[in-house]
Design a protein around this motif. Structure first.
Motif, mmCIF file in Angstrom:
data_model
loop_
_atom_site.group_PDB
_atom_site.id
_atom_site.type_symbol
_atom_site.label_atom_id
_atom_site.label_comp_id
_atom_site.label_asym_id
_atom_site.label_seq_id
_atom_site.Cartn_x
_atom_site.Cartn_y
_atom_site.Cartn_z
ATOM 1 N N GLU A 134 13.686 -8.433 -1.420
ATOM 2 C CA GLU A 134 14.530 -9.671 -1.241
ATOM 3 C C GLU A 134 13.827 -10.413 0.205
ATOM 4 O OE1 GLU A 134 18.524 -9.290 -2.529
ATOM 5 O OE2 GLU A 134 18.175 -7.327 -1.078
ATOM 6 N N PHE A 135 13.932 -11.428 0.407
ATOM 7 C CA PHE A 135 13.344 -11.818 1.888
ATOM 8 C C PHE A 135 14.926 -12.754 2.635
ATOM 9 C CE2 PHE A 135 10.158 -10.986 -0.381
ATOM 10 C CZ PHE A 135 8.698 -10.097 0.046
ATOM 11 N N LYS A 136 15.646 -11.775 3.717
ATOM 12 C CA LYS A 136 16.948 -12.531 3.692
ATOM 13 C C LYS A 136 16.901 -12.730 5.101
ATOM 14 C CE LYS A 136 19.607 -9.117 0.700
ATOM 15 N NZ LYS A 136 20.951 -7.747 1.037
ATOM 16 N N SER A 137 15.648 -12.434 6.261
ATOM 17 C CA SER A 137 15.636 -12.936 7.010
ATOM 18 C C SER A 137 15.556 -14.997 7.156
ATOM 19 C CB SER A 137 14.886 -12.527 8.129
ATOM 20 O OG SER A 137 14.475 -11.347 8.166
ATOM 21 N N HIS A 138 16.052 -15.385 7.906
ATOM 22 C CA HIS A 138 16.501 -17.199 7.764
ATOM 23 C C HIS A 138 16.350 -17.264 6.343
ATOM 24 C CE1 HIS A 138 14.022 -16.177 11.802
ATOM 25 N NE2 HIS A 138 13.216 -15.393 11.068
ATOM 26 N N GLN A 139 17.406 -16.918 5.731
ATOM 27 C CA GLN A 139 17.615 -17.156 4.349
ATOM 28 C C GLN A 139 19.018 -18.336 4.082
ATOM 29 O OE1 GLN A 139 19.716 -14.187 2.445
ATOM 30 N NE2 GLN A 139 21.315 -13.634 3.909
ATOM 31 N N TRP A 140 19.699 -18.570 5.704
ATOM 32 C CA TRP A 140 20.827 -19.641 6.137
ATOM 33 C C TRP A 140 21.898 -19.369 5.170
ATOM 34 C CZ3 TRP A 140 20.505 -24.923 8.461
ATOM 35 C CH2 TRP A 140 20.143 -24.946 9.328
ATOM 36 N N PHE A 141 22.674 -18.215 5.271
ATOM 37 C CA PHE A 141 23.334 -17.256 4.216
ATOM 38 C C PHE A 141 24.918 -18.549 5.066
ATOM 39 C CE2 PHE A 141 27.362 -15.278 4.383
ATOM 40 C CZ PHE A 141 27.660 -14.663 2.846
ATOM 41 N N GLY A 142 25.608 -18.845 4.917
ATOM 42 C CA GLY A 142 26.540 -19.476 5.070
ATOM 43 C C GLY A 142 26.212 -21.013 5.601
ATOM 44 N N ALA A 143 24.705 -21.339 5.268
ATOM 45 C CA ALA A 143 25.215 -23.163 5.049
ATOM 46 C C ALA A 143 25.857 -23.137 4.226
ATOM 47 C CB ALA A 143 23.782 -22.723 4.715
ATOM 48 N N THR A 144 26.706 -23.207 3.154
ATOM 49 C CA THR A 144 27.786 -23.715 1.782
ATOM 50 C C THR A 144 28.518 -22.466 1.975
ATOM 51 O OG1 THR A 144 25.543 -24.981 1.125
ATOM 52 C CG2 THR A 144 27.559 -24.347 -0.318
ATOM 53 N N VAL A 145 29.819 -23.173 2.409
ATOM 54 C CA VAL A 145 31.164 -22.601 2.562
ATOM 55 C C VAL A 145 32.012 -22.876 1.283
ATOM 56 C CG1 VAL A 145 32.784 -20.599 3.047
ATOM 57 C CG2 VAL A 145 30.354 -20.878 4.271
ATOM 58 N N ARG A 146 32.570 -22.621 0.425
ATOM 59 C CA ARG A 146 33.698 -22.997 -0.283
ATOM 60 C C ARG A 146 34.833 -22.347 -0.555
ATOM 61 N NH1 ARG A 146 32.174 -26.789 1.810
ATOM 62 N NH2 ARG A 146 31.264 -29.032 1.351
ATOM 63 N N SER A 147 35.841 -22.781 -0.578
ATOM 64 C CA SER A 147 37.166 -21.134 -0.854
ATOM 65 C C SER A 147 37.946 -22.151 -1.744
ATOM 66 C CB SER A 147 37.586 -20.739 -0.007
ATOM 67 O OG SER A 147 38.984 -22.574 0.420
ATOM 68 N N HIS A 148 38.981 -21.535 -3.093
ATOM 69 C CA HIS A 148 39.516 -21.838 -3.836
ATOM 70 C C HIS A 148 40.568 -20.439 -3.794
ATOM 71 C CE1 HIS A 148 41.252 -21.987 -7.756
ATOM 72 N NE2 HIS A 148 41.140 -23.573 -7.871
ATOM 73 N N GLY A 149 42.133 -20.959 -3.286
ATOM 74 C CA GLY A 149 43.015 -19.550 -3.115
ATOM 75 C C GLY A 149 42.350 -18.685 -2.736
ATOM 76 N N ASP A 150 42.011 -17.157 -2.904
ATOM 77 C CA ASP A 150 41.490 -16.870 -2.334
ATOM 78 C C ASP A 150 40.586 -17.190 -2.181
ATOM 79 O OD1 ASP A 150 41.692 -15.893 -4.613
ATOM 80 O OD2 ASP A 150 43.530 -14.490 -4.172
ATOM 81 N N SER A 151 39.542 -16.934 -3.202
ATOM 82 C CA SER A 151 38.256 -17.126 -3.924
ATOM 83 C C SER A 151 37.396 -17.869 -2.484
ATOM 84 C CB SER A 151 37.375 -16.918 -4.941
ATOM 85 O OG SER A 151 38.935 -16.601 -5.858
ATOM 86 N N ILE A 152 36.265 -16.858 -2.299
ATOM 87 C CA ILE A 152 34.869 -17.119 -0.985
ATOM 88 C C ILE A 152 33.935 -17.529 -1.826
ATOM 89 C CG2 ILE A 152 34.046 -17.614 1.531
ATOM 90 C CD1 ILE A 152 36.758 -16.319 2.054
ATOM 91 N N LEU A 153 33.426 -18.564 -1.961
ATOM 92 C CA LEU A 153 31.539 -18.917 -2.649
ATOM 93 C C LEU A 153 31.411 -18.675 -0.616
ATOM 94 C CD1 LEU A 153 30.327 -18.493 -4.254
ATOM 95 C CD2 LEU A 153 30.373 -21.229 -4.353
ATOM 96 N N ALA A 154 30.231 -17.501 -0.937
ATOM 97 C CA ALA A 154 29.061 -17.926 0.789
ATOM 98 C C ALA A 154 27.773 -18.403 0.447
ATOM 99 C CB ALA A 154 29.611 -17.339 1.648
ATOM 100 N N CYS A 155 26.991 -18.799 0.368
ATOM 101 C CA CYS A 155 25.510 -19.014 0.068
ATOM 102 C C CYS A 155 24.432 -19.083 0.538
ATOM 103 C CB CYS A 155 25.509 -20.730 -1.267
ATOM 104 S SG CYS A 155 26.417 -20.814 -2.432
ATOM 105 N N ALA A 156 23.241 -18.607 0.843
ATOM 106 C CA ALA A 156 22.152 -18.814 1.488
ATOM 107 C C ALA A 156 21.130 -19.180 0.635
ATOM 108 C CB ALA A 156 21.985 -17.181 1.691
ATOM 109 N N PRO A 157 20.983 -20.525 0.747
ATOM 110 C CA PRO A 157 20.278 -21.716 -0.012
ATOM 111 C C PRO A 157 18.352 -20.823 0.246
ATOM 112 C CG PRO A 157 20.740 -22.607 1.183
ATOM 113 C CD PRO A 157 21.922 -21.753 1.777
#
Length: 882
Positions: A126-149
């Motif tokens: 895996e290569f997580k440096s500079h992965q831009w985690f948090g570039a997309t954040v969405r929620s539904h009720g008490d669920s959260i989807l957070a992405c690193a495109p």
């Protein structure tokens, strides 16, 4: 294929940057605010340089009050050996704390890069440096989807390379379950498969909570949409596995090579378009259709395309942003599409990039109005339409509203967000409110408005609130919506005529009885989530529509002033609240204008001193409220039932002379006869006399009993001197006035042949307000009194001369003969000057061929020019001047 893979690797590495680099500069227009409280936003601040605010979202943990989620894709975390992996921050909201700095990073991933044994060596997977985690954040009720495109992983097939598949974390039940969702991390690696997918570049939840993910890099950047239920994502998750296919996952498939480089999945929204019970998916394809861009609507049941809507301009990036909401409240979801690089022709004829948003109103399943409503930006490079956020019913009028981002707009390119209200016809053509970024940045533009979210009531006051991110300065602003007051006012004056002869009101603390009328104003107010009583400030003004410095003709009886301020409490939703007061007419000696209407104006606002509601907010008037009410009352005139006076003004002018002379003072008396032969009076009747510039006004004629005593003034009007004489207010019907004016005309010039005076009667009546112009013309003449005198010294000479002998060659004047002097004097006693006058003098020079008078010299005084037809001193004798 290898060459093509390298080409796409370069494109993949810059795909997110292309989204960022869409923004340069622009200008913003300001407009009046509506119900978002722009003066007291809550501001959340993140780590410097973390791009805090790149994505924003409301979050409802444990069915409690909403809080705020903020993505910071360049943030550093506690993950070992990871540089700028990105983070998502949880920001609780506090009503009493407007500047919040209590955001905490959420622990979605605390691990570093995963290493696995490949053969006998440990390989980084895996290569997580500079992965831009948090570039997309969405929620539904008490669920959260957070992405690193921009997350990379190394496939088992080719250890030497890595694929930018993207990776998302899904938190369910307020972190009671935390799983990964990386549907593009599959066996279909490389650019020809899902290797460059960038899954999570865009994302959304359906109403039922199903995850919808966009991956614009799949299949040589054709792009891809993927969807799975949260339950199936959880079931498929196993921590030690990279490839985690969720059961019953929906996903688009690879198409023909014609669709390469289209970027399907660049933006995502959900809504109902097919008429069934399953929400459908909407995705932007900004580089599809030969770069015109299009939006694809996919059936939520089988993810098959059911409709495509294409852009109208190549390179406009149509589909960069998409949103779904019912703006016209007809029960059908409507589609909004942003094209932030749309161009229009500017004033110089050159194309300018301003951005555009298209609104497609759905009137039935997959049926849209033929022509979309378009909202076009006004600021060059402002990138209007980069973000579109449904706000819910922000003003509680029954129609959903929308925010449109222009992240490089504003005077200093700090970013602007426009609020557009919905109505039966779609969106209003102009914004009801403009939010402007308040921060500057030296490194990159603040980008206020790059991320916007709404449609959640964070403070539970019954109105949805709005989040706006400005990742260039690492800040997020929360704007709360204030309760809206729908108010109306009426103003009634009875009677609508002030009769100076009917006096029925006593002025307080005096014995004066005056003419008066009753003024009644009423207020009603209603709105949702308002206090029981609503306080208003009411400002009443009388007779204010006059030129500066003019006397007002009426006062309020209660305070004997032309203005009155009151504070009134109105019950929410109750019958109108009314107030009555008296207005009286001043004495006729205090004003002149009896003809024009007296305007009464009422201006009402919410009382700014009223206490805030339990949420700490002040209500606001609906911006469409007519706050200024105006009525008028007239002074009763002696002009019949219609109260309209129609004069018939006549004027005759006579003078005591017909000509004036150059050089004279030219005293002049002009007598006029002014008459009103009409059926009504002429109000504020005045005689206007425009004298010639060569004249001077002396005054009125006072020593003639047959002439009226006048009041006249000598004034400057439009750079012209005029004499204005009062003829009466009113100049009643059948009035005949004789008057006299005295002038001098001392400044005549030679080139003038006539001078002219202009007379006219003017009144303030609406009909027949002026007489015809009358001109009195004087001829300019010359008059001179010229006299001529002459003398001789000596008066007599007797010949022959005693003891005188002629000299043959004279040398001295005495040798010629005795001296004889002739003196001539000419005078002009005026008044006119004389020019080019000729005086001819004849004298006997010779007698029988002999000299009789010998001219020695001519001596002149004054402006004379003398000449002679005979020789002066022909013998050149010496002249003595003794």
């Amino acid at each position: 294929m290898e060459r093509r893979a390298r080409q796409y690797l370069k494109t993949c590495a810059h795909l997110r940057l292309a989204r960022l680099c869409l923004f340069t500069t622009g200008l913003a227009q300001l407009c009046a605010g509506f119900n978002l409280d722009v003066d007291h936003p809550s501001v959340y601040t993140g780590p410097e340089g973390s791009y805090f605010g790149f994505s924003v979202e409301f979050y409802l943990p444990n069915a409690s009050r909403f809080s705020v989620l903020v993505g910071a894709p360049k943030a550093n975390t506690s993950q070992p050996n990871i540089t700028e992996g990105g983070a998502v921050f949880f920001c609780p909201w506090n009503q009493h704390q407007h500047a919040n700095s209590s955001c905490q990073s959420l622990d979605f991933d605390t691990k570093g890069n995963d290493f696995r044994m490949v053969g006998s060596t440990s390989q980084q997977m895996e290569f997580k440096s500079h992965q831009w985690f948090g570039a997309t954040v969405r929620s539904h009720g008490d669920s959260i989807l957070a992405c690193a495109p921009l997350y990379h992983w190394r496939t088992w097939k080719e250890i030497a390379a890595s694929d930018v598949t993207g990776n998302c974390f899904l938190s369910i039940g307020n972190f009671s379950q935390l799983v990964q969702y990386a549907p593009c991390r599959s066996d279909m690696d490389g650019p020809q498969g899902q290797g460059y997918c960038q899954g999570g570049f865009s994302a959304d939840f359906t109403k039922s909570g199903r995850v919808v993910l966009g991956g614009p890099g799949s299949y040589f950047w054709q792009g891809q949409l993927l969807s799975a239920s949260q339950q199936n994502i959880v079931k498929a998750y196993f921590p030690d596995y990279f490839i985690l296919p969720a059961s019953e996952q929906l996903h688009t498939r690879q198409a023909q090579s014609f669709y390469d480089d289209s970027y399907l999945g660049y933006s995502v929204a959900v809504g109902e378009f097919t008429g069934d019970t399953d929400e459908d998916f909407v995705t932007g394809v900004p580089k599809g259709d030969l770069l015109f861009g299009y939006v694809a609507i996919l059936n939520g049941t089988n993810i098959k395309t059911v409709s495509n809507i294409s852009g109208t301009q190549m390179g406009a990036y149509f589909g960069y942003a998409v949103a779904v909401t019912d703006v016209n409240s007809d029960g059908f979801d409507d589609l909004l599409v942003g094209a932030p690089m749309f161009m229009v022709k500017g004033p110089n004829g050159q194309f300018e990039e301003v951005g555009q948003v298209s609104v497609y109103l759905q009137d039935g399943p997959l049926s849209f109005n033929s022509d979309p409503q378009v909202l076009t930006g006004t600021q060059v490079y402002g990138r209007f339409g980069s973000s579109i956020a449904p706000l819910g019913d922000l003003n509680q009028d029954g129609y959903n509203d929308v925010a449109l981002g222009c992240p490089f707009g504003g005077e200093h390119q700090q970013g602007v967000v426009y609020i557009y209200n919905g109505h039966a016809g779609g969106l209003m053509g102009t914004p009801s409110q403009v939010l402007i970024g308040q921060w500057a940045s030296t490194n990159l533009p603040p980008s206020f408005g790059f991320a916007i979210r709404g449609n959640k009531d964070l403070d539970e006051n019954g109105y949805p609130d709005v989040l706006v991110g400005a990742f260039g300065v690492d800040r997020v602003s929360l704007y709360r919506a204030r309760p809206i007051v729908n108010a109306s006012a009426t103003l009634l004056i009875t009677p609508n005529m002030l009769n100076p002869e009917e006096k029925s009101c006593f002025i307080p603390q005096t014995s004066h009885v005056v003419s008066c009328v009753s003024l009644t104003f009423c207020l009603t107010a209603n709105g949702r989530h308002l206090p029981h009583n609503i306080a208003f400030s009411v400002d009443l003004q009388l007779d204010q529509r006059k030129q500066k410095g003019a006397v007002r003709r009426v006062n309020f009886l209660s305070n004997r002033q032309p203005s009155l301020q009151q504070t009134i409490s109105v019950q929410n939703g109750a019958a109108e609240t009314c107030r009555e007061m008296k207005v009286y007419l001043k004495d006729e000696s205090e004003f002149r204008d009896k003809l024009s209407s007296i305007y009464v104006t009422l201006n009402f606002t919410l009382d700014s001193q009223a206490p805030a509601d339990r949420h700490g907010l002040q209500p606001i008037l609906n911006y469409q409220t007519q706050q200024l009410i105006e009525q008028k009352v007239q002074i009763l005139l002696d002009c019949g039932e219609d109260n309209i006076c129609v004069p018939d003004l006549k004027l005759a002018v006579h003078g005591d002379r017909k000509e004036v002379y150059l050089g004279d003072d030219n005293s002049l008396t002009l007598t006029f006869n002014a008459r009103n032969e009409g059926e009504g009076g002429a109000y504020e009747a005045e005689l206007y006399v425009v004298p010639p510039p060569e004249s001077e006004y002396i005054g009125i004629v006072r020593n003639n009993e047959s002439l009226s005593e006048l009041t006249c003034s000598y004034e400057m009007e439009n750079q012209t001197r005029v004499v204005i004489c009062d003829l009466g207010n009113p100049m009643k019907s059948k009035t005949s006035l004789w008057g006299g004016l005295r002038f001098k005309v001392p400044h005549l010039k030679d080139k003038k042949r006539t001078v002219q005076f202009e007379f006219q009667i003017r009144s303030k009546n609406e009909n027949n307000s002026r007489s015809e112009l009358v001109h009195y013309t004087l001829d300019v003449a010359v008059s001179a009194a010229v006299s001529f005198l002459g003398a001789s010294h000596p008066e007599n000479v007797i010949f022959p001369l005693v003891n005188w002998k002629a000299t043959k060659n004279p040398e001295m004047e005495q040798d010629i003969g005795p001296l004889v002097q002739h003196v001539y004097e000419m005078t002009n006693k005026g008044p006119s000057l004389i020019s080019h006058t000729l005086l001819k003098v004849n004298c006997p020079v010779k007698l029988h061929s002999h000299h009789l008078l010998y001219p020695v010299e001519i001596i002149t005084q004054g402006p004379l020019n003398c000449s002679t037809n005979t020789s002066i001193n022909p013998f050149q004798v010496k002249v003595s001047h003794s």
